[in-house]
Structure formats: structure tokens, C-alpha cells
Design a protein around this motif. Structure first.
Motif, PDB file in Angstrom:
ATOM      1  N   GLY A  63     -24.214 -40.552 -25.836  1.00 37.72           N
ATOM      2  CA  GLY A  63     -24.080 -40.449 -27.281  1.00 37.72           C
ATOM      3  C   GLY A  63     -22.700 -40.051 -27.752  1.00 37.72           C
ATOM      4  N   SER A  64     -21.949 -39.386 -26.911  1.00 41.69           N
ATOM      5  CA  SER A  64     -20.626 -38.934 -27.347  1.00 41.69           C
ATOM      6  C   SER A  64     -19.476 -39.772 -26.804  1.00 41.69           C
ATOM      7  CB  SER A  64     -20.422 -37.467 -26.965  1.00 41.69           C
ATOM      8  OG  SER A  64     -20.425 -37.318 -25.562  1.00 41.69           O
ATOM      9  N   GLN A  65     -19.743 -40.696 -25.896  1.00 36.12           N
ATOM     10  CA  GLN A  65     -18.654 -41.457 -25.277  1.00 36.12           C
ATOM     11  C   GLN A  65     -17.874 -42.316 -26.275  1.00 36.12           C
ATOM     12  OE1 GLN A  65     -20.630 -43.494 -22.068  1.00 36.12           O
ATOM     13  NE2 GLN A  65     -19.877 -42.021 -20.555  1.00 36.12           N
ATOM     14  N   ILE A  66     -18.548 -43.109 -27.066  1.00 36.59           N
ATOM     15  CA  ILE A  66     -17.839 -43.998 -28.000  1.00 36.59           C
ATOM     16  C   ILE A  66     -17.080 -43.201 -29.066  1.00 36.59           C
ATOM     17  CG2 ILE A  66     -18.133 -45.775 -29.789  1.00 36.59           C
ATOM     18  CD1 ILE A  66     -20.263 -47.032 -28.003  1.00 36.59           C
ATOM     19  N   PRO A  67     -17.711 -42.206 -29.721  1.00 36.48           N
ATOM     20  CA  PRO A  67     -16.941 -41.427 -30.703  1.00 36.48           C
ATOM     21  C   PRO A  67     -15.735 -40.716 -30.083  1.00 36.48           C
ATOM     22  CG  PRO A  67     -19.274 -41.042 -31.001  1.00 36.48           C
ATOM     23  CD  PRO A  67     -19.131 -41.846 -29.751  1.00 36.48           C
ATOM     24  N   GLU A  68     -15.909 -40.187 -28.877  1.00 37.27           N
ATOM     25  CA  GLU A  68     -14.794 -39.502 -28.225  1.00 37.27           C
ATOM     26  C   GLU A  68     -13.683 -40.486 -27.868  1.00 37.27           C
ATOM     27  OE1 GLU A  68     -14.219 -36.267 -27.896  1.00 37.27           O
ATOM     28  OE2 GLU A  68     -16.110 -35.856 -28.917  1.00 37.27           O
ATOM     29  N   MET A  69     -14.044 -41.686 -27.424  1.00 41.91           N
ATOM     30  CA  MET A  69     -13.034 -42.688 -27.092  1.00 41.91           C
ATOM     31  C   MET A  69     -12.239 -43.085 -28.343  1.00 41.91           C
ATOM     32  SD  MET A  69     -13.474 -46.523 -25.572  1.00 41.91           S
ATOM     33  CE  MET A  69     -14.264 -47.065 -27.075  1.00 41.91           C
ATOM     34  N   ILE A  70     -12.943 -43.296 -29.452  1.00 46.52           N
ATOM     35  CA  ILE A  70     -12.263 -43.648 -30.706  1.00 46.52           C
ATOM     36  C   ILE A  70     -11.294 -42.533 -31.086  1.00 46.52           C
ATOM     37  CG2 ILE A  70     -12.570 -44.049 -33.182  1.00 46.52           C
ATOM     38  CD1 ILE A  70     -15.322 -45.302 -32.455  1.00 46.52           C
ATOM     39  N   PHE A  71     -11.765 -41.282 -31.026  1.00 52.10           N
ATOM     40  CA  PHE A  71     -10.909 -40.149 -31.387  1.00 52.10           C
ATOM     41  C   PHE A  71      -9.713 -40.035 -30.449  1.00 52.10           C
ATOM     42  CE2 PHE A  71      -9.545 -35.786 -30.906  1.00 52.10           C
ATOM     43  CZ  PHE A  71      -9.242 -35.468 -32.206  1.00 52.10           C
ATOM     44  N   GLN A  72      -9.963 -40.102 -29.143  1.00 45.29           N
ATOM     45  CA  GLN A  72      -8.879 -39.921 -28.175  1.00 45.29           C
ATOM     46  C   GLN A  72      -7.810 -41.003 -28.310  1.00 45.29           C
ATOM     47  OE1 GLN A  72      -8.323 -37.392 -26.033  1.00 45.29           O
ATOM     48  NE2 GLN A  72     -10.140 -36.348 -26.754  1.00 45.29           N
ATOM     49  N   LEU A  73      -8.243 -42.247 -28.452  1.00 45.34           N
ATOM     50  CA  LEU A  73      -7.274 -43.345 -28.526  1.00 45.34           C
ATOM     51  C   LEU A  73      -6.533 -43.379 -29.854  1.00 45.34           C
ATOM     52  CD1 LEU A  73      -9.251 -46.244 -26.827  1.00 45.34           C
ATOM     53  CD2 LEU A  73      -7.354 -44.920 -25.878  1.00 45.34           C
ATOM     54  N   LEU A  74      -7.262 -43.187 -30.932  1.00 45.03           N
ATOM     55  CA  LEU A  74      -6.667 -43.384 -32.252  1.00 45.03           C
ATOM     56  C   LEU A  74      -5.967 -42.133 -32.767  1.00 45.03           C
ATOM     57  CD1 LEU A  74      -6.441 -45.634 -34.312  1.00 45.03           C
ATOM     58  CD2 LEU A  74      -8.463 -44.734 -35.425  1.00 45.03           C
ATOM     59  N   ILE A  75      -6.651 -41.016 -32.762  1.00 41.47           N
ATOM     60  CA  ILE A  75      -6.102 -39.809 -33.383  1.00 41.47           C
ATOM     61  C   ILE A  75      -5.280 -38.983 -32.399  1.00 41.47           C
ATOM     62  CG2 ILE A  75      -6.660 -37.689 -34.623  1.00 41.47           C
ATOM     63  CD1 ILE A  75      -7.293 -40.275 -36.191  1.00 41.47           C
ATOM     64  N   PHE A  76      -5.889 -38.564 -31.307  1.00 41.35           N
ATOM     65  CA  PHE A  76      -5.201 -37.669 -30.382  1.00 41.35           C
ATOM     66  C   PHE A  76      -3.978 -38.330 -29.778  1.00 41.35           C
ATOM     67  CE2 PHE A  76      -4.666 -35.300 -26.390  1.00 41.35           C
ATOM     68  CZ  PHE A  76      -4.538 -34.027 -26.919  1.00 41.35           C
ATOM     69  N   GLY A  77      -4.089 -39.607 -29.423  1.00 40.49           N
ATOM     70  CA  GLY A  77      -2.942 -40.326 -28.871  1.00 40.49           C
ATOM     71  C   GLY A  77      -1.798 -40.428 -29.861  1.00 40.49           C
ATOM     72  N   ALA A  78      -2.126 -40.704 -31.115  1.00 42.00           N
ATOM     73  CA  ALA A  78      -1.084 -40.820 -32.143  1.00 42.00           C
ATOM     74  C   ALA A  78      -0.392 -39.491 -32.381  1.00 42.00           C
ATOM     75  CB  ALA A  78      -1.694 -41.332 -33.446  1.00 42.00           C
ATOM     76  N   ILE A  79      -1.165 -38.423 -32.405  1.00 41.96           N
ATOM     77  CA  ILE A  79      -0.578 -37.111 -32.671  1.00 41.96           C
ATOM     78  C   ILE A  79       0.300 -36.656 -31.521  1.00 41.96           C
ATOM     79  CG2 ILE A  79      -1.124 -34.653 -32.950  1.00 41.96           C
ATOM     80  CD1 ILE A  79      -3.517 -35.514 -34.633  1.00 41.96           C
ATOM     81  N   SER A  80      -0.235 -36.727 -30.307  1.00 40.67           N
ATOM     82  CA  SER A  80       0.516 -36.176 -29.178  1.00 40.67           C
ATOM     83  C   SER A  80       1.709 -37.041 -28.802  1.00 40.67           C
ATOM     84  CB  SER A  80      -0.400 -35.979 -27.974  1.00 40.67           C
ATOM     85  OG  SER A  80      -0.956 -37.210 -27.568  1.00 40.67           O
ATOM     86  N   ALA A  81       1.579 -38.361 -28.919  1.00 44.50           N
ATOM     87  CA  ALA A  81       2.659 -39.233 -28.479  1.00 44.50           C
ATOM     88  C   ALA A  81       3.743 -39.441 -29.527  1.00 44.50           C
ATOM     89  CB  ALA A  81       2.086 -40.584 -28.064  1.00 44.50           C
ATOM     90  N   ALA A  82       3.360 -39.485 -30.798  1.00 46.93           N
ATOM     91  CA  ALA A  82       4.343 -39.898 -31.790  1.00 46.93           C
ATOM     92  C   ALA A  82       4.506 -38.949 -32.969  1.00 46.93           C
ATOM     93  CB  ALA A  82       3.964 -41.287 -32.312  1.00 46.93           C
ATOM     94  N   PHE A  83       3.437 -38.426 -33.494  1.00 50.40           N
ATOM     95  CA  PHE A  83       3.525 -37.737 -34.774  1.00 50.40           C
ATOM     96  C   PHE A  83       4.406 -36.485 -34.724  1.00 50.40           C
ATOM     97  CE2 PHE A  83       1.912 -34.468 -37.698  1.00 50.40           C
ATOM     98  CZ  PHE A  83       2.299 -35.070 -38.889  1.00 50.40           C
ATOM     99  N   ILE A  84       4.176 -35.586 -33.787  1.00 51.01           N
ATOM    100  CA  ILE A  84       4.924 -34.322 -33.767  1.00 51.01           C
ATOM    101  C   ILE A  84       6.427 -34.562 -33.609  1.00 51.01           C
ATOM    102  CG2 ILE A  84       5.272 -32.130 -32.541  1.00 51.01           C
ATOM    103  CD1 ILE A  84       2.246 -32.111 -31.997  1.00 51.01           C
ATOM    104  N   PRO A  85       6.885 -35.379 -32.635  1.00 52.94           N
ATOM    105  CA  PRO A  85       8.339 -35.593 -32.534  1.00 52.94           C
ATOM    106  C   PRO A  85       8.942 -36.257 -33.774  1.00 52.94           C
ATOM    107  CG  PRO A  85       7.206 -36.470 -30.599  1.00 52.94           C
ATOM    108  CD  PRO A  85       6.160 -36.021 -31.547  1.00 52.94           C
ATOM    109  N   VAL A  86       8.224 -37.218 -34.353  1.00 51.48           N
ATOM    110  CA  VAL A  86       8.736 -37.896 -35.547  1.00 51.48           C
ATOM    111  C   VAL A  86       8.804 -36.922 -36.725  1.00 51.48           C
ATOM    112  CG1 VAL A  86       8.228 -39.702 -37.246  1.00 51.48           C
ATOM    113  CG2 VAL A  86       8.025 -40.191 -34.806  1.00 51.48           C
ATOM    114  N   PHE A  87       7.768 -36.105 -36.890  1.00 51.12           N
ATOM    115  CA  PHE A  87       7.754 -35.116 -37.970  1.00 51.12           C
ATOM    116  C   PHE A  87       8.927 -34.148 -37.822  1.00 51.12           C
ATOM    117  CE2 PHE A  87       6.592 -30.981 -39.716  1.00 51.12           C
ATOM    118  CZ  PHE A  87       6.311 -31.322 -41.029  1.00 51.12           C
ATOM    119  N   ILE A  88       9.180 -33.692 -36.609  1.00 49.37           N
ATOM    120  CA  ILE A  88      10.291 -32.751 -36.370  1.00 49.37           C
ATOM    121  C   ILE A  88      11.626 -33.406 -36.724  1.00 49.37           C
ATOM    122  CG2 ILE A  88      11.546 -31.512 -34.560  1.00 49.37           C
ATOM    123  CD1 ILE A  88       8.799 -30.940 -33.262  1.00 49.37           C
ATOM    124  N   GLU A  89      11.806 -34.664 -36.346  1.00 46.05           N
ATOM    125  CA  GLU A  89      13.048 -35.366 -36.676  1.00 46.05           C
ATOM    126  C   GLU A  89      13.222 -35.512 -38.188  1.00 46.05           C
ATOM    127  OE1 GLU A  89      15.888 -36.544 -35.176  1.00 46.05           O
ATOM    128  OE2 GLU A  89      15.103 -35.272 -33.580  1.00 46.05           O
TER     129      GLU A  89
END
Length: 176
Positions: A63-89
């Protein structure tokens, strides 16, 4: 104030790797413990017999696999990989522009999360039936679908808090 006069440590900016790592470690432990409590609540809420409890873990995982996959790929990946460094710049040049960028990015990713999540939410039961096959009966499939819907809704709220958490991290504030 939540903690009264003893809240200075909550508002302090972390200046060393050790203090930041210690805080992150403590909150990861708290997160793991709260996850354990969450699973126990799910099991006691949705499964009340000993036989049914044996399938509870499978239902929670499925029951939690699909929602967690959507969150991990879309939100967590975007935040950790791109958002924080871009925001700091952007913040180096203009804090107003950095927050304007934040609004745009946050809106885009939350809308994308909803666009992907709404069909999954609506069709949770048929998707759950496909994923479980003959292993689960109709009542158990309904429980898997309910867990999927609950997890999708909670992950939407978690996505919002993740963006605000990322903003705090960019200011080297890991608690408040």
C-alpha cells in the motif's frame, strides 16, 4: 514559545558539521521510532485477527510502495539534488529572487505530484488488485487501497514540509 526560556538551542544556527550531523542523526532515530509506531497503529487499526495480522506487513508494504516512489522520485530527488544548491546561489544575489524561485519550484512540483497522485488515488483499488493478484481477497485489497490513499495524502503534506525543511537547511538551521 513551545519550550519557554530553554529554546535557544532550537533556534541556534549550526556552524559545524558535527553539530549538524548530530541533529540529523537524532531526528533520523526519532523518525525510525515514529515509523515503527505508525506501523503498529496501522496493524491494530486495519487488522484485528491473528490471521489477518500475518498479512498486515504485506498490505503496508504494498500500500505504501507507489506513494513512496512518487514522493522519492519527484519531491525528495528534486529537493536534495537541485533545490537547495540553486536556492543558495540565488540567495547570494537576492533573497527576494530566491524566494520567488522557491514559490515557482514548489508550485511546479506540488502540481506535478497532484497530477500523478490523483489518478493513483482514484484508481487505488484496481491498481492494488493488479499488484496483489490472487494473494489477497477483496477485503484485503480494499485495505491496501486505503493505505495507498492515506499514504498519498500524507505524502502531499510531507512534500510541503520538505520544501520548508530544505529552506531551513539552506540557512544551516536543522531544527527551527
Amino acid at each position: 514559545r513551545l519550550f519557554g526560556q530553554h529554546s535557544q538551542w532550537l533556534e541556534k544556527q549550526q556552524n559545524t558539521i558535527l553539530s549538524a550531523a548530530a541533529i540529523i542523526t537524532v531526528f533520523n532515530i526519532i523518525s525510525a521510532l515514529s515509523g515503527f509506531v505508525r506501523q503498529r497503529v496501522y496493524i491494530t487499526q486495519f487488522f484485528d485477527t491473528e490471521y489477518a495480522s500475518s498479512k498486515a506487513l504485506d498490505a503496508l508494504i504494498i500500500g505504501s510502495q507507489i506513494p513512496e516512489m512518487i514522493f522519492q522520485l519527484l519531491i525528495f530527488g528534486a529537493i536534495s539534488a537541485a533545490f537547495i544548491p540553486v536556492f543558495i546561489e540565488y540567495r547570494k544575489d537576492s533573497e527576494a529572487e530566491a524566494f520567488k524561485l522557491t514559490r515557482s519550484i514548489m508550485t511546479f512540483f506540488l502540481i506535478a505530484f497532484l497530477v500523478i497522485s490523483i489518478p493513483v488515488f482514484i484508481f487505488a483499488e484496481p491498481i492494488s488488485a493488479l499488484r496483489t493478484g490472487d494473494n489477497f481477497g477483496p477485503s484485503e485489497v480494499a485495505i491496501v487501497a486505503m493505505i495507498t490513499r492515506i499514504t498519498l495524502a500524507s505524502n502531499f503534506l510531507f512534500a510541503i514540509s520538505s520544501f520548508y525543511g530544505a529552506l531551513l537547511q539552506s540557512y544551516q538551521r536543522f531544527i527551527m
